[in-house]
Scaffold this motif. Structure first.
Motif, short mmCIF file in Angstrom:
data_model
loop_
_atom_site.label_atom_id
_atom_site.label_comp_id
_atom_site.label_asym_id
_atom_site.label_seq_id
_atom_site.Cartn_x
_atom_site.Cartn_y
_atom_site.Cartn_z
N THR A 317 -11.00 -15.63 32.09
CA THR A 317 -10.03 -14.54 31.62
C THR A 317 -10.23 -14.27 30.21
OG1 THR A 317 -8.29 -14.92 33.47
CG2 THR A 317 -7.80 -13.97 31.36
N ILE A 318 -10.35 -13.16 29.62
CA ILE A 318 -10.43 -12.34 28.29
C ILE A 318 -10.12 -11.13 28.01
CG2 ILE A 318 -13.00 -12.08 28.64
CD1 ILE A 318 -13.17 -13.80 25.76
N GLY A 319 -10.02 -10.73 26.96
CA GLY A 319 -9.37 -9.28 26.74
C GLY A 319 -10.80 -8.54 26.95
N TRP A 320 -11.97 -8.67 26.31
CA TRP A 320 -12.93 -7.82 26.13
C TRP A 320 -14.07 -8.71 26.15
CZ3 TRP A 320 -8.53 -6.80 23.41
CH2 TRP A 320 -8.18 -5.53 23.50
N ASP A 321 -15.41 -8.30 26.83
CA ASP A 321 -16.61 -8.92 27.37
C ASP A 321 -17.40 -8.96 26.01
OD1 ASP A 321 -17.88 -6.72 27.44
OD2 ASP A 321 -18.71 -7.00 29.50
N ASP A 322 -18.54 -9.62 26.06
CA ASP A 322 -19.51 -9.85 24.88
C ASP A 322 -20.38 -8.35 24.94
OD1 ASP A 322 -18.56 -12.08 24.31
OD2 ASP A 322 -20.05 -13.13 25.07
N GLU A 323 -19.95 -7.08 25.50
CA GLU A 323 -20.39 -5.84 25.30
C GLU A 323 -19.55 -5.00 24.96
OE1 GLU A 323 -24.55 -5.83 27.88
OE2 GLU A 323 -22.78 -5.19 28.85
N GLY A 324 -18.29 -5.49 24.48
CA GLY A 324 -16.93 -4.77 23.98
C GLY A 324 -16.49 -4.04 25.27
N VAL A 325 -16.40 -4.35 26.55
CA VAL A 325 -15.90 -3.65 27.48
C VAL A 325 -14.63 -4.48 27.83
CG1 VAL A 325 -16.09 -3.27 29.89
CG2 VAL A 325 -18.38 -3.09 28.60
N GLN A 326 -13.63 -3.60 28.13
CA GLN A 326 -12.29 -4.03 28.28
C GLN A 326 -12.10 -4.67 29.77
OE1 GLN A 326 -8.81 -1.43 27.90
NE2 GLN A 326 -7.60 -3.32 27.26
N THR A 327 -11.60 -5.89 29.85
CA THR A 327 -11.69 -6.51 31.19
C THR A 327 -10.72 -5.98 32.39
OG1 THR A 327 -10.22 -8.11 30.35
CG2 THR A 327 -12.37 -8.60 30.21
N GLN A 328 -10.73 -6.01 33.47
CA GLN A 328 -10.40 -5.46 34.58
C GLN A 328 -10.16 -6.36 36.01
OE1 GLN A 328 -13.17 -2.28 35.34
NE2 GLN A 328 -13.76 -2.49 33.12
N GLU A 329 -9.46 -5.79 36.84
CA GLU A 329 -9.39 -6.38 38.16
C GLU A 329 -9.79 -5.18 39.21
OE1 GLU A 329 -5.75 -7.60 39.74
OE2 GLU A 329 -6.56 -8.58 41.46
N TRP A 330 -10.96 -5.63 40.07
CA TRP A 330 -11.47 -4.74 41.05
C TRP A 330 -11.67 -5.27 42.12
CZ3 TRP A 330 -13.98 -7.41 37.49
CH2 TRP A 330 -14.96 -8.00 37.78
N ASP A 331 -11.91 -4.52 43.42
CA ASP A 331 -12.16 -5.15 44.77
C ASP A 331 -13.75 -5.46 45.05
OD1 ASP A 331 -9.52 -4.82 45.53
OD2 ASP A 331 -9.90 -2.93 46.49
N ILE A 332 -13.80 -6.63 45.66
CA ILE A 332 -15.19 -7.01 45.79
C ILE A 332 -15.46 -6.94 47.40
CG2 ILE A 332 -16.85 -9.00 45.93
CD1 ILE A 332 -15.89 -9.86 42.96
N VAL A 333 -14.67 -7.62 48.14
CA VAL A 333 -14.59 -7.47 49.47
C VAL A 333 -13.44 -6.83 49.98
CG1 VAL A 333 -14.71 -8.69 51.67
CG2 VAL A 333 -16.25 -9.15 50.01
#
Lengths: 505, 456
Positions: A317-333
């Motif tokens: 868990t973090i706020g932004w990744d190492d490319e400046g992308v805001q983190t999220q929750e999404w469906d995988i299955v």
């Protein structure tokens, strides 16, 4: 309210260095540049039979510059944070890109992302473990070790405590600037019982590593007193348990074990870089290829899996990744079908049409300033059933089976098909009830068959955030911490091996 | 924040030692310089040029020890004081021993050696050619090249000043085509002994073997384990060889009823497993350097010369890893851990010759995802990877599916039917941490392939 960012980290001249590096890279013709300044603190403690074996405490600082120049990546990093060093590293990164250019046939383009102007994020914890006197830590573990050693059934106690405090500053040529801080701890005690006639057996605490502070050791999140009190008797029972008869059994897998099976057979298999072959020479690929998105039957209809970088106390868990992308929750299955992958900005752009996305979902991470960001795993979680069945309810549905508790050995193939896991404890289930432990148990399966055999999942009351500090990937090798939330779950007809027989005993 | 004037390992060591007020002090400085290239699907993916540094101060107060490490040189006094405070707060160390005495090595003041992406100049040109040919031939190449030079300085309050420069390079090349997947890997110190065309040709030869593919079920097979596979298995056994753990009854090297298995025959007579930091082909640090005590190492042993050590001699277990402290406790010789490993059975047959003398069996390429299943027998599990070949009547007749295996490296040694000629090799799985090995191809009459893996 979150804790303040460590002043020792903020005191580094990161903004001046970043500005200088971004300017130098731009001046040298880079179409994109990003800079990371990191300060990573690690404190590891091991004890052996209540005596300190080692306590190491390190602080690693570094400055990293990554560029896209003429469509090719370039990366340079060093341990000193200064304007002069930033300019030098920007030049070195551009030079690496130039020399690599002849080998590159796929121009690098990055998916768009909104600009985040000077944002700060700090993980959820109460007490920074680096603010706790190490003497208090060794005293606590010595007390717990002594209590275990007081039992006739415990001959040795090993303690391992890993603690980390990450400070991460990021800036890129688009204008995003982020400052972030994360804390995590992994406490473990292992008891060993040596049989005087030869042989030995071990049992480890099932406290999962967590994005928490020292309060994890002293508060009520995990029942340390209960866990330690039960261990000697459970270990003695395990040592004297019957050796399992190999064959097919129904399994109820506790979340203390299931998180690792999720990690290996779902988490890694839905990393898009693996599915596309970027890890073919090292970590491996994936059976879950991009052409099967939306159609691959991953598991039974009760299988709902999300990727998540936002859950409190999650290790990824973090706020932004190492490319400046805001983190999220999404469906995988969704309902047992593959519907999503873990992405970074380059793969999101390159495969936008197939993925049906316009931006990354924030999975680019570097484990240290000396390493380039690669796609790393989100907290990949199996969702519980709303009706909230208990673990006992699941066990009640099994006539002949095994209840698996705690993670131990794990191994899975290069395409994430064939896996084998052991555990801390295996209980025989007869007619819906536990009738005692078994030993020498391993379960072996193929990913889609295993998840296809999942008849039911437990409810929120069984849900637990498991995880690991040591997920490895990429060359040069990188280590990442990641959590996996899951309920207990019921699987039908899984192959069980007897490990003593496998070993020729 | 830039590195102050005393930059350089020698300067940092001397400054820390001068600042120390502890009863004893050890300082370990490491400076690394590395470059890497990675490729996939016949194109470059990532790359980098990286410098790193660490300074560790190990303070001894009475019989207690405190260790603090940092990557910057601008506040060594704080680092030394924190290390001293840690020692004052700690209980006496179980592995306390007097610090090693010694003198200054003549090259102690030599600056750190560097590498740069230019070491890959020839490799990159050759790779470009290999990529072009691969595109034409329907082959996809994947791989990685890494070169790291780490300079280590060790100084002590007892006068010891030692320096070691360790170059570590390796390249791995994976090929994929309709003939399946194949792999080669090689370590190198200076790249002069490494040829991309030679590696590429071996990858292509193996893909050629995959022109015919067949399926085999799980079971026990006569199996030729090539050097890389043997290295991954034996390295794991070596990491489990702590003398103290064995004496405590909790490893495969423990003797039932107490004591260790030292003296017991593990393999055929003539079999020797050893480590030697002075081995020219596998040269590694010739003295103990460690910043954390464990069953395998003691910070008090820093600077201790590392002799060649036989772990298995004439087929019998002859030593386990012993620090001065564990050696004294168990009445054993001091045999510290060395970062290379060799196995030899005086065999002369090459892998190709062993194939030629095989009636029916499997030839593996390498192993992957090796994990411990049962520490009592050191049962390991893992996968075959990048090429399992069926040999019939002395010839490779095709490629077969991968397997999950369950085997113990110690159990295997007792069942060998042939030991081939030893050659320097790259352990596929552990190459990150354990690069330097020399192993023979081993023939095992009944290798346990536990189940089929669909991975290709």
């Amino acid at each position: 309210m979150s804790a303040p960012v460590d002043p020792a980290f903020l005191a580094l001249p990161m903004r001046e260095a970043a500005a200088a590096a971004l300017q130098a890279a731009t001046d040298a013709g880079a179409s994109h540049a990003d800079v990371r300044v990191e300060r990573l603190r690690h404190q590891d403690l091991t004890m052996r039979n209540s005596r300190l074996e080692h306590l190491s405490d390190s602080t690693t600082i570094g400055l990293a510059v990554r560029v896209v120049h003429d469509g090719t990546w370039g990366f340079a990093s060093g341990p000193d944070v200064s304007v002069a060093e930033a300019v030098r590293l920007a030049g070195a990164a551009v030079e690496v890109a130039r020399t690599s250019r002849p080998l590159n046939v796929e121009p690098v383009e990055l998916a768009d992302e909104p600009v985040y102007d000077d944002v700060t994020w700090v993980s959820a914890y109460d007490l920074d473990p680096f603010d706790v006197d190490p003497a208090d830590k060794t005293a606590l573990f010595a007390e717990w070790s002594e209590a275990l050693l007081a039992s006739d059934d415990v001959d040795h106690v090993d303690v391992s405590l890993l603690q980390a405090l990450d400070g991460k500053f990021y800036a890129d040529t688009a204008g995003t600037t982020t400052t972030q801080q994360r804390v995590r701890v992994q406490p473990r005690l292992t008891a060993t019982r040596v049989d005087p006639g030869g042989g030995f057996e071990t049992m480890r605490t099932n406290a999962m590593p967590a994005g928490r502070g020292w309060e994890y050791l002293t508060g009520s999140t995990f029942d340390w007193a209960g866990e330690l009190a039960r261990m000697p008797e459970l270990l003695a029972e395990k040592a004297k348990a019957s050796s399992v008869e190999p064959g097919r059994y129904d399994l109820v897998v506790d979340p203390t074990n299931l998180w690792l099976t999720i990690h290996e057979s779902i988490g890694h298999a839905t990393e898009l870089d693996r599915a596309l072959g970027y890890e073919a020479a090292y970590a491996g690929t994936s059976f879950a290829t991009l052409d099967q998105l939306g159609t691959l039957r991953y598991g039974s209809p009760v299988m709902q899996v999300t990727g998540d970088r936002t859950v409190p106390h999650g290790l990824a868990t973090i706020g932004w990744d190492d490319e400046g992308v805001q983190t999220q929750e999404w469906d995988i299955v969704r309902d047992g079908v593959l519907v999503g992958y873990q992405l970074d900005r380059r793969m999101a752009r390159q495969n936008a049409a197939a993925l049906g996305v316009s931006r990354s979902n924030g999975c680019a991470f570097a484990d240290s300033p000396g390493h380039v960001p690669v796609q790393r795993m989100a907290n990949v979680n199996l969702q519980p059933a709303a009706a909230d069945p208990s673990t006992e309810d699941l066990i009640g549905r099994v006539e002949r089976g095994i209840y698996v508790v705690g993670d131990k050995s794990w191994s899975i193939d290069m395409q994430r098909y064939n896996f084998q896991f052991t555990g801390q404890r295996f209980y025989e289930i007869k007619d819906g009830r536990l009738v005692g432990q078994l030993r020498d148990v391993a379960y072996q399966a193929t990913t889609t068959q295993f998840w296809g055999s999942m008849e039911a999942v437990g409810g929120p009351q069984t849900y637990l955030l498991g995880g690991a500090f040591n997920c490895g990937k990429a060359q040069p090798g990188q280590i990442a911490a990641v959590s996996h939330g899951c309920p207990s779950a019921l699987f039908r007809g899984v192959s069980i091996l007897n490990t003593a027989r496998e070993g020729g005993r | 924040m830039s590195a102050p004037e005393l930059a350089g390992g020698e300067g940092a060591v001397e400054r820390c030692l001068a600042l120390s007020r502890a009863d004893g002090c050890l300082v370990v400085v490491r400076e690394s310089s590395s470059a890497n290239l990675r490729w996939a699907g016949n194109t470059l993916t990532t790359n980098g040029v990286v410098k790193g540094r660490s300074v560790s101060v190990i303070s001894v107060v009475g019989e207690a020890v405190g260790v603090r490490s940092a990557s910057v040189l601008d506040d060594l006094e704080s680092l030394v004081r924190a290390s001293e405070q840690a020692a004052r707060d700690a209980a006496p160390a179980e592995d306390f021993s007097p610090l090693v005495d010694g003198q200054a090595q003549p090259d102690f003041s030599t600056p750190a050696e560097q590498t740069s992406p230019s070491v890959f100049a020839g490799l990159a040109t050759d790779l470009g050619g290999a990529f072009r040919a691969a595109r034409t031939d329907g082959v996809q190449l994947y791989g990685y090249a890494s070169h790291d030079v780490t300079t280590t300085w060790l100084g002590s309050s007892t006068g010891l000043r030692r320096r070691h420069s360790q170059p570590t390079g390796y390249v791995e090349l994976t090929g994929k085509s309709s003939g399946g997947s194949s792999w080669v890997g090689q370590h190198t110190r200076d790249w002069s002994d490494l040829s991309v065309p030679v590696l590429d040709a071996e990858v292509r030869r193996r893909l050629g073997w995959g022109a015919r593919q067949c399926s085999l079920p799980a079971g026990r097979y006569e199996t030729l384990l090539p050097p890389s596979a043997v290295a991954d298995l034996m390295a794991y056994a070596y990491w489990t060889a702590a003398g103290r753990d064995a004496a405590e009854g909790r490893t495969v090297f423990s003797r039932a009823g107490g004591g260790t298995r030292v003296g017991e025959h593990l393999g055929p007579s003539g079999l020797r497993m050893w480590s030697d930091p002075a081995d020219p082909a596998l040269a590694t640090t010739p003295f103990v350097v460690t910043t954390a005590s464990s069953a395998m190492s003691s910070v008090f042993d820093n600077g201790l010369p590392l002799p060649a050590t036989d772990w298995v001699s004439d087929g019998a277990l002859s030593a386990l890893v012993q620090t001065r402290s564990t050696a004294a406790a168990t009445g054993s010789a001091v045999t510290p851990y060395v970062s290379n490993l060799s196995l030899d059975g005086a065999g002369t047959a090459t892998t190709d010759e062993m194939v030629a003398s095989t009636e029916r069996g499997l030839l593996l390429t390498c192993l992957w995802y090796i994990r411990e299943v049962d520490p009592q027998t050191l049962l390991l599990t893992g996968l075959t990877r990048d090429g399992v070949y069926l040999v019939e009547d002395g010839t490779v007749v095709g490629a077969v599916n991968n397997f999950r295996w369950n085997e113990s490296p110690i159990g295997l040694l007792g069942r060998l039917s042939e030991v081939g000629r030893s050659t320097a090799c790259l352990p596929r799985e552990w190459s990150d941490d354990f690069t330097w090995a020399r192993m023979p191809t081993l023939r095992v009459p009944d290798f346990n392939m536990s189940s089929v893996s669909q991975a290709s």
